[in-house]
Design an enzyme around this catalytic site. Sequence first.
Site, mmCIF file in Angstrom:
data_model
loop_
_atom_site.group_PDB
_atom_site.id
_atom_site.type_symbol
_atom_site.label_atom_id
_atom_site.label_comp_id
_atom_site.label_asym_id
_atom_site.label_seq_id
_atom_site.Cartn_x
_atom_site.Cartn_y
_atom_site.Cartn_z
ATOM 1 N N LYS A 1 0.812 -1.165 0.000
ATOM 2 C CA LYS A 1 -0.095 -0.143 -0.038
ATOM 3 C C LYS A 1 0.911 1.193 0.005
ATOM 4 O O LYS A 1 0.564 2.383 -0.565
ATOM 5 C CB LYS A 1 -0.964 -0.043 1.164
ATOM 6 C CG LYS A 1 -1.857 1.563 1.473
ATOM 7 C CD LYS A 1 -2.762 1.095 2.422
ATOM 8 C CE LYS A 1 -3.256 1.974 3.273
ATOM 9 N NZ LYS A 1 -3.091 3.615 2.636
ATOM 10 N N ARG A 2 2.035 1.069 0.680
ATOM 11 C CA ARG A 2 2.879 2.382 0.676
ATOM 12 C C ARG A 2 3.472 2.835 -0.518
ATOM 13 O O ARG A 2 3.522 3.803 -0.871
ATOM 14 C CB ARG A 2 4.230 2.210 1.527
ATOM 15 C CG ARG A 2 3.670 2.659 3.137
ATOM 16 C CD ARG A 2 4.991 2.674 4.018
ATOM 17 N NE ARG A 2 5.213 1.267 4.644
ATOM 18 C CZ ARG A 2 6.316 0.953 4.622
ATOM 19 N NH1 ARG A 2 7.452 1.684 4.482
ATOM 20 N NH2 ARG A 2 6.669 -0.228 5.038
#
Length: 506
Positions: A264-265
């Site tokens: 997600k980062r």
Amino acid sequence: MSATRKVRVRFAPSPTGALHIGGVRTALYNYLFAKNLGGDMILRIEDTDSKRFVPGAEDYIVEGLTWLGIKFDEGVGFGGNYGPYRQSERRDIYKRYVDELLAKGKAYYAFDTAAELDAKRAENANFQYDAHTRMQMNNSLSLSAEEVQARLERGDVYTVRFKIDPDQLIEINDMIRGEVHYKSDVLDDKVLYKSADQLPTYHLANVVDDHLMEVSHVIRGEEWLPSTPLHILLYRAFGWEDTMPQFAHLPLLLKPDGKGKLSKRDGDRLNFPVFPLDWKDPVSGDISKGYREAGYFPEAVINFLALLGWNPGTEQEMFSMDELIQAFNIQRCSKAGAKFDYEKGKWFNHQYMLLKDNMELAATLLPELQAKGIETTQAYVAEVLALVKGRMNFLHEFWANAAYFFQAPQSYDEKTVSKRWKDVSAMQMGELEAILQADDFSDMAALEAKVAAWCEEKAYGMGVPMNAFRLALVGEGKGPHIFDITRLIGKAETLQRLRRCVEVLG
Ligand code: GLU
């Protein structure tokens, strides 16, 4: 496995949060595989880990996959003869199978407390609960029958562990990876059931359900490969070898630079979504951006994902869902991880926008235009789209690319003015105005020819007057062919913009 066995696959997410795009790809490949072979696709919700359960996650999964056009034949919310399809509603079933393993001597009760297990691990960092250590622990193999009975009767908390015999060879015939061998020695005596919440663990529930739901092929992410030898031993312990599914472990989705697993980062850092829909985590309050809200067409997301880890063996890139179903062959999945090339995702969206009907696209744009107070029609918006969509990846880029088709420029871009508005421009635009005034705008090619003749006769060249004209119409140096713009905005508006520009810039 009998050759005539019906193809049945399942997508078995755990409702622990937003469904990651890798999970979406797993669902897609299951779907393509099943539909290619005329099989069924099941949605099973694996919610036995109550600590990780997140409310709303199940609905999110269904909504996301429905948006993308991945359809289920059976499962939570879809009915079917093998239900219930939510594992939390199958407790009694699992208990029966745990009892069966206990009765057969393939599993045993373990009473070790968390503190005791921690102490063991502190003593020996490599501690593994297995054939070599289990007799040092508190379980129904090491304790006397009376002691075990007494503990069970007084309601001591226990787990049931799988009794894994050492020195067994386990061979996985993976549809993508080929033969993968394991020795049972590397496995620990996995917990299959916990009395504390009266729930099975993932491994037991997963295997029992795949068996009872007559799943023929298990297609899942590479991260599950280490669980598969254990699952195979469970099939053996139950005596289900003959109906054991075939396994396929899909390649990882990698970061855009290929270094490590996509997270997600990465999405936050490089500004692309890694989830199908927007999601706000009810616990952490974390916002995850979705493809839908970012303006992607579902067909584009599907096409993009289909080619992340699979290839058709041809140069073809554009595939509808039906074409994917036709072409899909799991043997053409790669073993190596697939780099998440999100620019390619945008490219697909662009391609689908070009293919889409402008009247249909216009319909979705109308509310936004009306909200801006623009009075227009669907047909007009469609004509504008035909001129500008080649420059857009997303529909939300429409206004930035097309505002001047709906309203006169509010200002003139300074850079363009200093480059394109010459001393002679006001004079030339005055002459151009007279030519336009005299024309009825019914034939743009004819008008263009008149304008060209005027430039030629006065030896102005086309560049200087046309750049000034564009500046008057658009407010900057961009945009499609000038006479496509005049055709759409019409004579009155064209003249008004020309006069105003001369007035303002002099
Ligand atoms: N519940 C597991 C997951 O969340 C299922 C893995 C599998 O397909 O066996 O992915």
